[in-house]
Scaffold this motif. Structure first.
Motif, PDB file in Angstrom:
ATOM      1  N   SER A   2     -35.105 -53.510  12.291  1.00  8.60           N
ATOM      2  CA  SER A   2     -35.670 -52.173  12.456  1.00  8.60           C
ATOM      3  C   SER A   2     -36.360 -51.726  11.178  1.00  8.60           C
ATOM      4  N   ALA A   3     -37.277 -50.802  11.349  1.00  7.34           N
ATOM      5  CA  ALA A   3     -38.010 -50.263  10.201  1.00  7.34           C
ATOM      6  C   ALA A   3     -37.071 -49.492   9.281  1.00  7.34           C
ATOM      7  N   ILE A   4     -36.053 -48.860   9.856  1.00 10.59           N
ATOM      8  CA  ILE A   4     -35.096 -48.098   9.043  1.00 10.59           C
ATOM      9  C   ILE A   4     -34.323 -49.040   8.126  1.00 10.59           C
ATOM     10  N   LEU A   5     -33.819 -50.156   8.690  1.00  4.85           N
ATOM     11  CA  LEU A   5     -33.080 -51.120   7.885  1.00  4.85           C
ATOM     12  C   LEU A   5     -33.965 -51.701   6.798  1.00  4.85           C
ATOM     13  N   THR A   6     -35.182 -52.052   7.151  1.00  6.31           N
ATOM     14  CA  THR A   6     -36.107 -52.601   6.167  1.00  6.31           C
ATOM     15  C   THR A   6     -36.375 -51.586   5.061  1.00  6.31           C
ATOM     16  N   GLY A   7     -36.599 -50.324   5.436  1.00  7.61           N
ATOM     17  CA  GLY A   7     -36.824 -49.279   4.440  1.00  7.61           C
ATOM     18  C   GLY A   7     -35.639 -49.115   3.507  1.00  7.61           C
ATOM     19  N   ILE A   8     -34.425 -49.139   4.066  1.00  8.12           N
ATOM     20  CA  ILE A   8     -33.217 -49.020   3.241  1.00  8.12           C
ATOM     21  C   ILE A   8     -33.132 -50.180   2.260  1.00  8.12           C
ATOM     22  N   LEU A   9     -33.363 -51.404   2.752  1.00  6.01           N
ATOM     23  CA  LEU A   9     -33.250 -52.582   1.889  1.00  6.01           C
ATOM     24  C   LEU A   9     -34.341 -52.615   0.822  1.00  6.01           C
ATOM     25  N   VAL A  10     -35.559 -52.191   1.171  1.00  8.23           N
ATOM     26  CA  VAL A  10     -36.643 -52.140   0.184  1.00  8.23           C
ATOM     27  C   VAL A  10     -36.304 -51.125  -0.908  1.00  8.23           C
ATOM     28  N   GLU A  11     -35.793 -49.977  -0.503  1.00  3.22           N
ATOM     29  CA  GLU A  11     -35.412 -48.942  -1.469  1.00  3.22           C
ATOM     30  C   GLU A  11     -34.303 -49.437  -2.401  1.00  3.22           C
ATOM     31  N   ILE A  12     -33.309 -50.095  -1.851  1.00  4.57           N
ATOM     32  CA  ILE A  12     -32.214 -50.605  -2.682  1.00  4.57           C
ATOM     33  C   ILE A  12     -32.707 -51.726  -3.582  1.00  4.57           C
ATOM     34  N   ALA A  13     -33.580 -52.590  -3.076  1.00  8.95           N
ATOM     35  CA  ALA A  13     -34.126 -53.667  -3.908  1.00  8.95           C
ATOM     36  C   ALA A  13     -34.896 -53.095  -5.091  1.00  8.95           C
ATOM     37  N   ALA A  14     -35.648 -52.032  -4.863  1.00  6.99           N
ATOM     38  CA  ALA A  14     -36.363 -51.383  -5.968  1.00  6.99           C
ATOM     39  C   ALA A  14     -35.378 -50.753  -6.952  1.00  6.99           C
ATOM     40  N   LYS A  15     -34.309 -50.158  -6.436  1.00 10.88           N
ATOM     41  CA  LYS A  15     -33.323 -49.482  -7.277  1.00 10.88           C
ATOM     42  C   LYS A  15     -32.569 -50.460  -8.172  1.00 10.88           C
ATOM     43  N   VAL A  16     -32.180 -51.620  -7.634  1.00  7.38           N
ATOM     44  CA  VAL A  16     -31.395 -52.575  -8.425  1.00  7.38           C
ATOM     45  C   VAL A  16     -32.268 -53.543  -9.214  1.00  7.38           C
ATOM     46  N   GLY A  17     -33.583 -53.404  -9.119  1.00  9.39           N
ATOM     47  CA  GLY A  17     -34.480 -54.276  -9.884  1.00  9.39           C
ATOM     48  C   GLY A  17     -34.583 -55.668  -9.286  1.00  9.39           C
ATOM     49  N   ALA A  18     -34.821 -55.740  -7.987  1.00  9.81           N
ATOM     50  CA  ALA A  18     -34.965 -57.017  -7.297  1.00  9.81           C
ATOM     51  C   ALA A  18     -36.387 -57.110  -6.735  1.00  9.81           C
ATOM     52  N   PRO A  19     -37.377 -57.373  -7.599  1.00  8.12           N
ATOM     53  CA  PRO A  19     -38.765 -57.345  -7.147  1.00  8.12           C
ATOM     54  C   PRO A  19     -39.119 -58.445  -6.140  1.00  8.12           C
ATOM     55  N   ILE A  20     -38.470 -59.601  -6.230  1.00  6.03           N
ATOM     56  CA  ILE A  20     -38.797 -60.684  -5.293  1.00  6.03           C
ATOM     57  C   ILE A  20     -38.335 -60.297  -3.886  1.00  6.03           C
ATOM     58  N   VAL A  21     -37.085 -59.817  -3.790  1.00  2.00           N
ATOM     59  CA  VAL A  21     -36.559 -59.391  -2.493  1.00  2.00           C
ATOM     60  C   VAL A  21     -37.401 -58.245  -1.944  1.00  2.00           C
ATOM     61  N   LYS A  22     -37.728 -57.290  -2.804  1.00  3.55           N
ATOM     62  CA  LYS A  22     -38.530 -56.139  -2.378  1.00  3.55           C
ATOM     63  C   LYS A  22     -39.887 -56.604  -1.850  1.00  3.55           C
ATOM     64  N   GLY A  23     -40.541 -57.492  -2.577  1.00  2.00           N
ATOM     65  CA  GLY A  23     -41.850 -57.989  -2.155  1.00  2.00           C
ATOM     66  C   GLY A  23     -41.795 -58.735  -0.836  1.00  2.00           C
TER      67      GLY A  23
END
Length: 177
Positions: A2-23
């Protein structure tokens, strides 16, 4: 996913400094490229210890730790996924190579053979027998295979040819994986 799950994971990846996962999640979730994003989401869910559908219910600090752990493994995940795709493409191309005589032809030939067998067994033979009976002959066309055996062979062939991956998915879900 879902878009909600993806948005949550992208936000957390940005917060914890995980640029590869975020990208990867931003570029490769959904559509044709969604398989790589799905691999990353599955890895995050595995690190969090929950099924992917339950990720939104995971506490933020546990989800952050899971994303950070996957970030460290992401290059290996991407390499493995890319190698898997390369191997799948190589196998498909090898099967279609013209240097291998009839290397690819067995699949459509098998399906056409099954179609002809069904047509003979279900339509043509009964019509010929009816015609012979109507003409007054005692001769009937018999086939050396009973219906149950023929349907068993047909079901196994069709199941392996068309439904192998579907059956594997069903059994994996049934086993709780």
């Amino acid at each position: 996913m879902s878009a909600i799950l993806t948005g949550i994971l992208v936000e957390i990846a940005a917060k914890v400094g995980a640029p590869i996962v975020k990208g990867i999640l931003e570029k490769h979730v959904g559509g044709t490229a969604g398989e790589l994003g799905g691999v990353v989401i599955d890895a995050i869910a595995e690190k969090a210890g929950v099924p992917p559908a339950d990720l939104p219910a995971v506490p933020a600090e546990q989800l952050e730790a899971a994303v950070a752990a996957v970030e460290a493994e992401t290059p290996e995940l991407v390499t493995a996924w890319t190698e898997s795709q390369r191997e799948a493409n190589r196998l498909m191309l090898a099967e279609m190579q013209k240097e291998i005589p009839f290397g690819w032809l067995w699949r459509p030939a098998g399906m056409w053979l099954m179609l002809v067998c069904i047509g003979w067994y279900v339509i043509v033979r009964p019509l010929l027998n009816a015609l012979l009976w109507a003409l007054g002959t005692a001769t009937q066309i018999e086939i050396g295979l009973d219906v149950a055996t023929f349907l068993g062979i047909f079901t196994i062939y069709t199941g392996l040819y068309m439904g192998g991956n579907t059956a594997k998915s069903i059994f994996a879900k049934g086993a709780g994986k």
